[in-house]
Design an enzyme around this catalytic site. Structure first.
Site, mmCIF file in Angstrom:
data_model
loop_
_atom_site.group_PDB
_atom_site.id
_atom_site.type_symbol
_atom_site.label_atom_id
_atom_site.label_comp_id
_atom_site.label_asym_id
_atom_site.label_seq_id
_atom_site.Cartn_x
_atom_site.Cartn_y
_atom_site.Cartn_z
ATOM 1 N N GLU A 1 9.335 0.797 -1.663
ATOM 2 C CA GLU A 1 9.564 -0.648 -1.786
ATOM 3 C C GLU A 1 10.505 -0.909 -2.950
ATOM 4 O O GLU A 1 10.229 -0.522 -4.084
ATOM 5 C CB GLU A 1 8.244 -1.380 -2.010
ATOM 6 C CG GLU A 1 8.405 -2.887 -2.161
ATOM 7 C CD GLU A 1 7.136 -3.562 -2.671
ATOM 8 O OE1 GLU A 1 7.256 -4.505 -3.465
ATOM 9 O OE2 GLU A 1 6.033 -3.117 -2.286
ATOM 10 N N ASP B 1 2.641 -15.164 -13.571
ATOM 11 C CA ASP B 1 2.498 -14.794 -12.168
ATOM 12 C C ASP B 1 1.250 -13.935 -12.001
ATOM 13 O O ASP B 1 1.063 -12.953 -12.719
ATOM 14 C CB ASP B 1 3.727 -14.017 -11.697
ATOM 15 C CG ASP B 1 4.967 -14.896 -11.630
ATOM 16 O OD1 ASP B 1 4.814 -16.128 -11.569
ATOM 17 O OD2 ASP B 1 6.078 -14.352 -11.640
ATOM 18 N N ASP C 1 8.790 -7.967 1.945
ATOM 19 C CA ASP C 1 9.161 -6.820 1.115
ATOM 20 C C ASP C 1 10.310 -6.059 1.760
ATOM 21 O O ASP C 1 10.326 -5.852 2.985
ATOM 22 C CB ASP C 1 7.980 -5.865 0.937
ATOM 23 C CG ASP C 1 6.900 -6.410 0.022
ATOM 24 O OD1 ASP C 1 7.143 -7.454 -0.626
ATOM 25 O OD2 ASP C 1 5.814 -5.813 -0.042
#
Length: 326
Positions: free
Chosen positions: A241, A42, A228
């Site tokens: 977050e 990723d 998010d």
């Protein structure tokens, strides 16, 4: 404190159970490394360089994972998961290019990395919101079990807002300042469409083009099927977050997003070819930061309290060298 270590271990086990229950997941083992140029790594925001390891026995270059979004999608196919079923892995990663270490940022990442099979017709904003609500209900239950005396600090449910709506609400603020203002007001929020271009030509935050879908049109006037999840954390007096997640790209969204980011060459990698040839299932997934969740639930001001301390020559220090970030 040793107490925080014990609580963190208990908390991780308990939320694994809750997440599996809420989303019909089965826990699987996570890889530490993936083969370089396989397409499984990723790329996060696109600039982070992976830590590389040469495996002599195979004469192959591997990379320590950044996260598991693309690996999990392949794992869903490998395990032949049906629609509505999914997996969760206890992921550990290293992000050596983290620009700034702080009370919530470091180079070591530990996540509940989860993924669930959906139908093509379920690639909708409704699916995204319903899944976020389930995750937050699990997080809320976890908070209430471990921190019952502070239940009044909890939001009953998540407030959803698109990143463009947030920009219009606070046009003079930076994206992080917008997050803080809105989260302080609502306590638990989900910001949709992160990665897509806003009306002023900026983006709320960068996202890779090949896992979260931040460009597909929805039933609203705004595009994007990702975002998010943030909560207000009074110990740091700021938004925190906890998760980044979304409906994953289909072939059309993948091709469009790599074009937007001018990185069409990645489509030649093996993983991307599998997706383009319909060999991978449609899915929704994300990562939930374990140390940040522990920090929030246990009302800690620094995530070093949830991780292994930096110990030099047997002496205590005031900092942690490797702590977790969502």
């Amino acid at each position: 404190m040793l107490k925080h270590q014990q609580q963190t271990a208990q908390l991780k086990q308990r939320f694994t159970e809750l997440l599996c229950e809420k989303l019909n997941l089965t826990e699987v083992q996570a890889p530490l490394m993936v083969r370089k140029n396989s397409g499984l790594q990723d790329n996060l925001s696109g600039y982070e360089k992976a830590v590389s390891v040469f495996v002599r026995a195979q004469q192959q270059e591997y990379e320590i994972v950044h996260s598991l979004a693309k690996w999990k999608r392949s794992a869903l196919a490998h395990y032949e998961c049906s629609v509505g079923e999914g997996i969760v892995a206890q992921m550990r990663a290293i992000r050596a290019d983290e620009e700034q270490l702080s009370e919530r940022h470091s180079v070591l990442v530990e996540q509940w990395d989860w993924e669930q099979v959906i139908l093509p017709s379920d690639r909708t904003l409704e699916t995204l919101k319903a899944t976020v609500a389930k995750i937050y209900s699990g997080l809320r239950q976890l908070y209430m079990e471990f921190n019952p005396e502070h239940q009044t600090h909890l939001a009953e449910e998540v407030v959803f807002i698109h990143s463009e709506q947030l920009r219009q609400m606070y046009p003079q603020l930076t994206p992080k300042q917008r997050e803080a203002e809105f989260t302080k007001l609502h306590k638990a929020v989900f910001i949709i469409g992160i990665g897509g271009e806003l009306a002023d030509g900026t983006v709320h935050d960068n996202r890779a083009p090949d896992y979260d879908d931040w460009s597909t049109a929805t039933e609203t006037e705004y595009a994007g099927l990702n975002g998010d999840l943030l909560v207000w954390h009074s110990a740091i007096n700021d938004a925190l977050e906890l998760s980044s997640m979304g409906v994953r790209v289909d072939a059309a969204a993948l091709q469009h997003q790599v074009y937007v980011r001018s990185c069409e060459s990645i489509l030649q990698q093996a993983w991307h070819q599998q997706l383009l040839q319909s060999e991978l299932p449609e899915c929704i997934g994300g990562g939930i930061g374990q140390s940040r969740v522990a920090m929030w639930v246990l009302n800690l001001a620094h995530i070093k309290s949830t991780q292994a301390p930096e110990i030099l020559s047997g002496k205590k220090t005031d900092s942690a060298s490797l702590v977790s970030v969502a």
